[in-house]
Design an enzyme around this catalytic site. Structure first.
Site, PDB file in Angstrom:
ATOM      1  CB  CYS A 133     -94.854 -18.011 -64.336  1.00  0.00           C
ATOM      2  SG  CYS A 133     -96.427 -18.302 -63.530  1.00  0.00           S
ATOM      3  CB  CYS A 136     -95.480 -17.130 -60.628  1.00  0.00           C
ATOM      4  SG  CYS A 136     -95.914 -18.568 -61.595  1.00  0.00           S
ATOM      5  CG  ASP A 137     -92.554 -14.365 -61.096  1.00  0.00           C
ATOM      6  OD1 ASP A 137     -92.697 -14.790 -59.940  1.00  0.00           O
ATOM      7  OD2 ASP A 137     -91.872 -14.950 -61.954  1.00  0.00           O
TER       8      ASP A 137
END
Ligand code: FAD
Length: 307
Positions: A133, A136-137
């Site tokens: 992701c 997200c990261d």
């Protein structure tokens, strides 16, 4: 125990659209979601191809709007993981970590999960530089070098997104051309921070405590090289979350649920919508269409068994 009309398993775009239509039809419906509402769409930085948003819309914002809209019509949402689905004489028993619900009809909208490469380092370094992701990261990789593995829309879209943070982004693809849509391909090719490594597969993700590099093999020449990277983002296909219905419905050879055009599976009263089903295009626009169709088909089914 009170019998529900419909239980929807999964709160991604397909489940939320099904919930909106079913709640608006005044059916007794509950949607069960184990994580954040919005599913994969909520984890996508920007969605540019969902009609009605000419500038595109952030995935989390689209998910939030779908959630608010469905609840406005009285959709009940239960925060739980569905562990088992059992066929009963007059419906289904849905077993969750929070207890059991009985229902006349079920809409399975459980989506997919990221495919795995099955190579050394993938599991061990997950969360330590290996990610599925970028939204997200991505921000953890400011000024760093990362590799994106894959050649479809998701891989290219997320590689472009990662150039906001990373100094350099390799796209590693086993073929000599991308599967991604042309507009994304061109955008990636024009981006000076992206470098393509064609005809290549990642054989191992290297690093003792966090990602330090990847071992890449050129499938044409057989040459193997080690490339220093700080992060690896994997977009190598998906696997359907269809384990719950494995023994109840027909699946295709990749495990996707087979439905007819009304989202009915081979099991009466059990419908499937969105990415979990066998279909040509797995996108938000088709997921919501499936969800709406499944809700109306389930309503017709409920009418037919009441007669
Ligand atoms: C990186 C990436 C970028 C993308 N970009 C785009 C884009 O630009 N445009 C576009 O249209 N599409 C895009 N997509 C695809 C789009 O996100 C999906 O097609 C869409 O989210 C599918 O919706 P769904 O509801 O079928 O499944 P999902 O979104 O996968 O939702 C399924 C939900 O079910 C829940 N669930 C599963 N099993 C259980 C269980 N046992 N109990 C309870 N809950 C359960 C999951 O937690 C999840 O929330 C992208 C996908 C990815 C991964």
């Amino acid at each position: 125990m009170e019998m529900k009309d419909i239980v929807i398993i999964g709160g991604g775009p397909a489940g939320l659209a099904a919930g909106l239509y079913a709640a608006r039809a005044a059916l007794d419906v509950v949607l069960i979601e184990q994580g954040a509402l919005g599913g994969q769409a909520a984890g996508t930085e920007r969605i540019e191809n969902y009609p009605g948003f000419e500038e595109g819309i952030g995935g989390p914002e689209l998910a939030r709007r779908m959630d608010v809209q469905a609840r406005r019509f009285g959709l009940n949402v239960l925060d739980a993981n569905v562990q088992r689905l059992l066929r009963m004489e007059n419906g289904f028993a849905v077993r969750t970590g929070e207890g059991e619900i009985v229902t006349r009809a079920v809409i399975l909208a459980s989506g997919t999960q990221p495919g795995k490469l099955g190579i050394k380092g993938e599991e061990e370094l997950h969360g330590l530089g290996v990610s599925f992701c970028a939204t997200c990261d991505g921000a953890f990789f400011k000024g760093r070098t990362v590799a994106v593995v894959g050649g479809g829309d998701a891989a290219v879209e997320e590689a472009i997104f990662l150039t906001r943070f990373a100094e350099k982004v390799y796209i590693i693809h086993r073929r000599g051309e991308l599967r991604a849509t042309k507009v994304l391909q061109e955008r990636a090719r024009r981006n000076p921070r992206i470098e393509f490594i064609w005809h290549s597969v990642v054989e191992e993700i290297l690093g003792a405590y966090f990602v330090e590099g990847i071992r890449v093999k050129n499938v044409q020449s057989g040459d193997v090289e080690e490339i220093k990277v700080d992060g690896v983002f994997l977009y190598v296909g998906t696997r359907p979350n269809a384990g719950l219905v494995r023994d109840l419905v027909k699946l295709d050879d990749q495990g996707y649920v087979i439905t007819d055009e009304n989202m009915a599976t081979s099991c009466p009263g059990l419908f499937a919508a969105g990415d979990v089903r066998k279909k040509l295009l797995r996108q938000v626009v088709t997921a919501v269409a499936d969800g709406a169709t499944a809700a109306v088909a389930a309503e017709k089914y409920l009418e037919s068994i009441a007669r």
